[in-house]
Scaffold this motif. Structure first.
Motif, PDB file in Angstrom:
ATOM      1  N   SER A 156     -37.870  69.535   4.287  1.00  0.00           N
ATOM      2  CA  SER A 156     -38.904  69.685   3.272  1.00  0.00           C
ATOM      3  C   SER A 156     -40.118  68.816   3.599  1.00  0.00           C
ATOM      4  O   SER A 156     -39.990  67.740   4.166  1.00  0.00           O
ATOM      5  CB  SER A 156     -38.323  69.256   1.909  1.00  0.00           C
ATOM      6  N   CYS A 157     -41.295  69.319   3.214  1.00  0.00           N
ATOM      7  CA  CYS A 157     -42.507  68.514   3.318  1.00  0.00           C
ATOM      8  C   CYS A 157     -42.434  67.395   2.282  1.00  0.00           C
ATOM      9  O   CYS A 157     -41.515  67.363   1.455  1.00  0.00           O
ATOM     10  CB  CYS A 157     -43.734  69.392   3.077  1.00  0.00           C
ATOM     11  N   THR A 158     -43.398  66.510   2.281  1.00  0.00           N
ATOM     12  CA  THR A 158     -43.360  65.378   1.354  1.00  0.00           C
ATOM     13  C   THR A 158     -43.381  65.824  -0.107  1.00  0.00           C
ATOM     14  O   THR A 158     -42.666  65.282  -0.943  1.00  0.00           O
ATOM     15  CB  THR A 158     -44.569  64.447   1.597  1.00  0.00           C
ATOM     16  N   CYS A 159     -44.202  66.832  -0.448  1.00  0.00           N
ATOM     17  CA  CYS A 159     -44.327  67.225  -1.860  1.00  0.00           C
ATOM     18  C   CYS A 159     -43.279  68.247  -2.283  1.00  0.00           C
ATOM     19  O   CYS A 159     -43.130  68.522  -3.468  1.00  0.00           O
ATOM     20  CB  CYS A 159     -45.737  67.736  -2.156  1.00  0.00           C
ATOM     21  N   GLY A 160     -42.555  68.839  -1.330  1.00  0.00           N
ATOM     22  CA  GLY A 160     -41.487  69.779  -1.662  1.00  0.00           C
ATOM     23  C   GLY A 160     -41.925  71.225  -1.743  1.00  0.00           C
ATOM     24  O   GLY A 160     -41.097  72.116  -1.982  1.00  0.00           O
ATOM     25  N   GLN A 161     -43.221  71.468  -1.561  1.00  0.00           N
ATOM     26  CA  GLN A 161     -43.738  72.830  -1.665  1.00  0.00           C
ATOM     27  C   GLN A 161     -43.239  73.704  -0.513  1.00  0.00           C
ATOM     28  O   GLN A 161     -42.877  74.855  -0.723  1.00  0.00           O
ATOM     29  CB  GLN A 161     -45.275  72.771  -1.688  1.00  0.00           C
ATOM     30  N   LEU A 162     -43.222  73.160   0.718  1.00  0.00           N
ATOM     31  CA  LEU A 162     -42.826  73.919   1.909  1.00  0.00           C
ATOM     32  C   LEU A 162     -41.471  73.418   2.405  1.00  0.00           C
ATOM     33  O   LEU A 162     -41.293  72.235   2.682  1.00  0.00           O
ATOM     34  CB  LEU A 162     -43.884  73.753   3.021  1.00  0.00           C
ATOM     35  N   PHE A 202     -47.732  73.802   8.538  1.00  0.00           N
ATOM     36  CA  PHE A 202     -47.731  72.608   7.702  1.00  0.00           C
ATOM     37  C   PHE A 202     -48.060  72.928   6.265  1.00  0.00           C
ATOM     38  O   PHE A 202     -48.614  73.986   5.951  1.00  0.00           O
ATOM     39  CB  PHE A 202     -48.658  71.524   8.273  1.00  0.00           C
ATOM     40  N   CYS A 203     -47.693  72.015   5.390  1.00  0.00           N
ATOM     41  CA  CYS A 203     -47.895  72.243   3.965  1.00  0.00           C
ATOM     42  C   CYS A 203     -49.379  72.080   3.631  1.00  0.00           C
ATOM     43  O   CYS A 203     -49.975  71.045   3.925  1.00  0.00           O
ATOM     44  CB  CYS A 203     -47.060  71.242   3.162  1.00  0.00           C
ATOM     45  N   PRO A 204     -50.001  73.094   3.004  1.00  0.00           N
ATOM     46  CA  PRO A 204     -51.418  73.000   2.653  1.00  0.00           C
ATOM     47  C   PRO A 204     -51.680  71.996   1.528  1.00  0.00           C
ATOM     48  O   PRO A 204     -52.826  71.611   1.299  1.00  0.00           O
ATOM     49  CB  PRO A 204     -51.774  74.427   2.212  1.00  0.00           C
ATOM     50  N   VAL A 205     -50.641  71.554   0.855  1.00  0.00           N
ATOM     51  CA  VAL A 205     -50.819  70.603  -0.249  1.00  0.00           C
ATOM     52  C   VAL A 205     -50.735  69.165   0.248  1.00  0.00           C
ATOM     53  O   VAL A 205     -51.653  68.374   0.057  1.00  0.00           O
ATOM     54  CB  VAL A 205     -49.777  70.850  -1.369  1.00  0.00           C
ATOM     55  N   CYS A 206     -49.645  68.820   0.938  1.00  0.00           N
ATOM     56  CA  CYS A 206     -49.453  67.409   1.327  1.00  0.00           C
ATOM     57  C   CYS A 206     -49.663  67.166   2.818  1.00  0.00           C
ATOM     58  O   CYS A 206     -49.751  66.020   3.246  1.00  0.00           O
ATOM     59  CB  CYS A 206     -48.075  66.914   0.898  1.00  0.00           C
ATOM     60  N   GLY A 207     -49.718  68.225   3.630  1.00  0.00           N
ATOM     61  CA  GLY A 207     -50.068  68.062   5.037  1.00  0.00           C
ATOM     62  C   GLY A 207     -48.932  67.802   6.005  1.00  0.00           C
ATOM     63  O   GLY A 207     -49.171  67.657   7.202  1.00  0.00           O
TER      64      GLY A 207
HETATM   65 ZN   LIG Z   1     -46.080  69.536   0.757  1.00  0.00          ZN
END
Ligand SMILES: [Zn+2]
Ligand SMILES: [Zn+2]
Length: 135
Positions: free
Chosen positions: A7-13, A73-78
């Motif tokens: 998971s990305c840092t924010c959990g979106q991806l 990559f996650c467009p929210v947290c990168g």
């Molecule tokens: Zn993220």
């Protein structure tokens, strides 16, 4: 079969992979250093099928040997969560080891671009080192 979620840092991806990794490696090339913001990248490759949840931004990068890679990559947290080699999407996916948040994850077997390894980065004795990319 064992499944793992990176998971990305924010959990979106997120990406869910199955089975054990085909290989685990670290890469010290400058592209991986700037991509991750760290001094090396740790990657694990897995065989499909895998499942992706969430939205990803894509970045296409050409490697030194002419191969191209699509980084996602996650467009929210990168966070850069995974990438594919263009043309080999059906064979494997490379997932950022840190995105598994699992300190018990298998250690790297190979070290690529060892010529650009920061002097203080120490690797397990058994790690096979390549000066550049062995491909
Ligand atoms: Zn993220
Ligand atoms: Zn690299």
């Amino acid at each position: 079969m064992r499944s793992r979620i990176a998971s990305c840092t924010c959990g979106q991806l997120r990406i869910e992979v199955k089975g054990e990794p085909q290989g685990v490696g670290v890469c010290h090339c400058f592209a991986c250093q700037s991509r991750t913001g760290s001094v090396f990248a740790a990657l694990a490759s897995f065989r499909p099928p895998y499942t992706v949840y969430g939205r990803a931004t894509e970045y296409l990068r050409k490697g030194d040997q002419g191969a191209s890679y699509t980084f996602r990559f996650c467009p929210v947290c990168g966070s850069t969560v995974f990438h594919n080699e263009v043309g080999y999407e059906d064979r494997s996916v490379a997932v950022a080891v840190g995105c598994f948040s699992d300190p018990g994850f298998p250690p790297p077997e190979v070290s690529v671009y060892d010529c650009r390894r920061h002097g203080w980065v120490d690797l397990p004795q058994a790690t096979v080192r390549y000066d550049k990319d062995p491909d």
